[in-house]
Design an enzyme around this catalytic site. Structure first.
Site, short mmCIF file in Angstrom:
data_model
loop_
_atom_site.label_atom_id
_atom_site.label_comp_id
_atom_site.label_asym_id
_atom_site.label_seq_id
_atom_site.Cartn_x
_atom_site.Cartn_y
_atom_site.Cartn_z
N HIS A 131 19.82 20.47 -106.16
CA HIS A 131 19.17 19.57 -105.22
C HIS A 131 17.88 18.74 -105.88
CE1 HIS A 131 21.02 22.77 -102.96
NE2 HIS A 131 21.13 21.87 -101.95
N GLU A 517 9.66 36.96 -81.96
CA GLU A 517 10.04 37.99 -82.93
C GLU A 517 10.49 37.42 -84.17
OE1 GLU A 517 10.96 39.32 -78.53
OE2 GLU A 517 11.18 37.37 -79.86
N PHE A 544 16.41 43.14 -79.36
CA PHE A 544 15.53 42.01 -79.84
C PHE A 544 15.40 41.83 -81.22
CE2 PHE A 544 13.83 41.97 -75.21
CZ PHE A 544 15.11 41.46 -74.68
N HIS A 568 13.51 51.68 -77.16
CA HIS A 568 14.69 51.55 -76.45
C HIS A 568 16.02 51.26 -77.13
CE1 HIS A 568 11.09 50.78 -74.04
NE2 HIS A 568 11.68 50.54 -72.88
#
Length: 696
Positions: A131, A517, A544, A568
């Site tokens: 690039h 997050e 999550f 969890h």
């Protein structure tokens, strides 16, 4: 871009070139008339190229030195090629040459900038991949940072008080490799430049911190780098608040980053930059390379928001440089203003032309992701007056960069004197600084603070055991720092011995990441990659973790010692239902190379998981992902901190089993109950707990 719009744009560029003919360019104390350009008979698509040829052919007739002719060519190009910052002006038929003003000799400065450009052009042409457009446009920024502004020492790339630089637009990495080479880093020789993007080289297609000394963080996924820069700046703010004393400053450095349009479009940049503004990280300076081009074409196809206003809303200072191609003085002044603002991070919006200097590919996506090619490379040399061959760098360019690098080494020598005085006047803090920051070691017996339980102890959720471990570690290790994505009361991740890491209280260690997050993961990764011994953790629900999957993967790839704490971890999440049940999450995380996944089954396994994770972070700089339960679990027989280090062990022993049940986390106790039922039928069952498949 539609054909009609492209044709109109090129016609405007020709008009701009025509209007520039009589303009005078001031370069230091030298003034000269730009060569006459006659684009009237030139096809619009070739206007920029013909303008460049005209300037090259007539430059020598002005009686100006070759170096100043190069500046004249560059100025002519600035008029002939329309940048995104001048779109509206060009459409209205306006044009002007931007004044070039520099603090050093213009010919040397221009050669330094063009050396960066042509190392990029030549390396990418040789590799037939890369690039070139970004490093060609960003070269003036890179020059100012590495030849004037930043404090660094190539002989000691990990000096604790070095300035940090992150190339968020990592695809333009030939900018960074060129700068490291010119500054004298041993990690990037000219042979390494020539091996760009080749197998086994030290100059891979995107910057990799584990491969090339001088690279702070691995970048490539857009937006990740500027988010990492927030983490580096947060680490500086914390360490400065903890260790600096009146008259003895150990930590005082800036974090610089260059980000492009793609970085600004990725959502992670919103998360992390909003957090940086909230924290008021005044030593974070971000350059927005506003060149208006992405792979698809001009950004007005999909991206028309006002980035400056967006960052102002975040609480950043926003400055604009209207011509980042030649107006080095304006960039220099913007950096000065950024440093003067101590209570806000600064975004410097720099209008550049992608592929600057290329007669036929500048200001187009053609310069973004493919080599210029030999013919266009030669045309660019003529356009910019670059008289040197491939991979040839004049000595005065090396001298300029190496002089500044030597100044950085002198600053480190002064820092060493401060450090010596600090050890005499602050012996306790100095001992901590030496162990935690410089040596990056753990104190003897640190793990003794971790809780130990027996099967007779009442069972509870492993997230509660995790809370016990976090607070035991926090009291023992002052370098332990982190927080949750607005789930601290559920994740049980607050440290009770410290306050909140906020603007005005940077010495505290509870980081309030908010519901961010992805940004949280990138910030935590950078805190580890700062290489100052900090042990970062970040927390959310296991499900999550999908929101920060990119940051978890980059942590594993770039060898960041982040501890990802999640809770969890199973279908037992109460009434929240399937949206919060991580059915496929843990198996998919186990597929990430170099990521250790820990799923403890009880209190001792939780303590063992933390022992493993902290040592892996501090001593080996590698990430660990931990998954804890919401529901209460019994403490198991044979579980121990030591057995966790094996990855798997027998919970229920059996010499000659007819059946072996293997479980992880909250399923282990279910396996134990199932074994009892099976044994009543005469089966011989062994139960194995496997807290970590990777460790086993």
């Amino acid at each position: 871009m539609p054909a009609a719009k492209t044709q109109s744009r090129r016609t405007a560029m020709a008009a701009a070139a025509a209007g520039a003919a009589a303009t005078t360019v001031v370069s230091g104390a030298t003034g000269f008339a730009a060569p006459s350009l006659r684009p009237a008979a030139i096809a619009p698509s070739a206007a920029a190229g013909q303008a460049g040829k005209a300037s090259s052919s007539t430059g020598s007739t002005n009686g100006v030195s070759a170096a100043v002719s190069a500046v004249g060519s560059a100025a002519a190009l600035a008029a002939a090629v329309s940048s995104s910052s001048r779109k509206q002006q060009v459409r209205q038929g306006k044009s002007k040459l931007t004044r070039l003003a520099t603090a050093t000799a213009t010919d040397v400065e221009t050669e330094c900038i063009n050396a960066i450009r042509f190392l990029a052009v030549d390396a990418i042409n040789k590799s037939k991949s890369g690039h070139p457009g970004a490093p060609m446009g960003q070269a003036p920024i890179g020059y100012l940072l590495m030849a004037e502004e930043m404090q660094y020492n190539p002989a000691d790339p990990e000096w604790a008080n070095r300035d940090r630089f992150v190339l968020s637009s990592g695809h333009g990495c030939m900018l960074q490799y060129s700068l490291l080479h010119l500054a004298g880093y041993k990690s990037v020789s000219m042979d390494d430049i020539k091996q760009f993007r080749q197998w086994g080289s030290k100059t891979p297609g995107h910057p990799e911190n584990f491969e090339t000394e001088g690279i702070e963080v691995t970048t490539g996924p857009l937006g990740m780098g500027i988010s990492n820069a927030v983490g580096l700046a947060a680490a500086e703010a914390h360490l400065a608040a903890v260790y600096n004393k009146p008259g003895m400053t150990l930590i005082d450095h800036y974090t610089y980053t260059i980000a492009g349009d793609g970085c600004m479009q990725e959502g992670i940049s919103h998360e992390a930059c909003a957090y940086a503004g909230h924290l008021g990280l005044g030593k974070l300076i971000a350059f927005y390379d506003d060149n208006g081009i992405t792979i698809d074409g001009h950004t007005d196809l999909s991206f028309t928001e006002d980035v400056g206003k967006r960052f102002e809303a975040y609480g950043w200072q926003v400055l604009t440089v209207t011509d980042g191609n030649t107006d080095v003085a304006a960039i220099r002044k913007a950096i000065e203003e950024a440093k003067a603002c101590t209570d806000k991070p600064t975004l410097i919006k720099v209008k550049t032309i992608i592929g600057y200097g290329s007669p036929n590919k500048a200001d187009s996506h053609d310069a973004h992701g493919a080599p210029l090619g030999a013919e266009e490379g030669e045309a660019t040399r003529k356009q910019l007056g670059w008289k040197y061959g491939e991979f040839e760098v004049p000595q005065q360019v090396y001298d300029t960069f190496r002089k500044h690098a030597a100044a950085g080494a002198a600053k480190q020598a002064e820092w060493n004197k401060t450090w010596a005085a600090y050890q005499e006047k602050e012996p306790e803090l100095a001992a901590q600084f030496k162990r935690a920051v410089l040596d990056r070691q753990l104190p003897d017996g640190w793990a003794d603070a971790l809780p130990k339980l027996t099967p007779d102890d009442k069972g509870k959720a492993t997230r509660l055991h995790s809370q016990d471990c976090i607070n035991a570690i926090a009291s023992t290790l002052p370098e332990f720092i982190g927080g949750s994505a607005d789930l601290a009361p559920s994740n049980m991740t607050l440290m009770k011995c410290t306050g909140d890491f906020l603007k005005g209280s940077y010495s505290e260690r509870n980081m309030r990441f908010g519901i961010r997050e992805f940004g949280m993961g990138a910030v935590a990764n950078a805190i580890s990659l700062d290489k100052t011994g900090l042990i970062p953790y970040c927390a959310t629900f296991t499900i999550f973790s999908d929101y920060m999957r990119g940051a978890i993967r980059i942590a594993a790839l770039s060898q960041a010692g982040t501890i990802f704490v999640t809770t969890h971890d199973s279908i037992a999440v109460g009434e929240d239902g399937p949206t919060h049940q991580p059915i496929e999450t843990l198996p998919s995380l186990r597929l990430i190379p170099d990521l250790t996944v820990m799923r403890p089954a009880d209190g001792n396994e939780t303590a063992g998981a933390y022992k493993y994770a902290v040592e892996r972070s501090k001593l080996h700089s590698r990430p660990t992902f931990m998954a804890f339960s919401r529901q209460a679990l019994p403490n198991l027989p044979n579980s121990s901190i030591e057995n966790v280090q094996k990855g798997a062990y027998e919970v229920v022993e059996c010499a000659n089993p007819t059946l072996i049940l293997i479980g992880t986390g909250s399923e282990v106790s279910i396996c134990v109950d199932a074994a009892k039922e099976l044994e009543s039928t005469g089966a011989k069952v062994r139960v194995v707990s496997m807290p970590s498949c990777e460790v086993f």
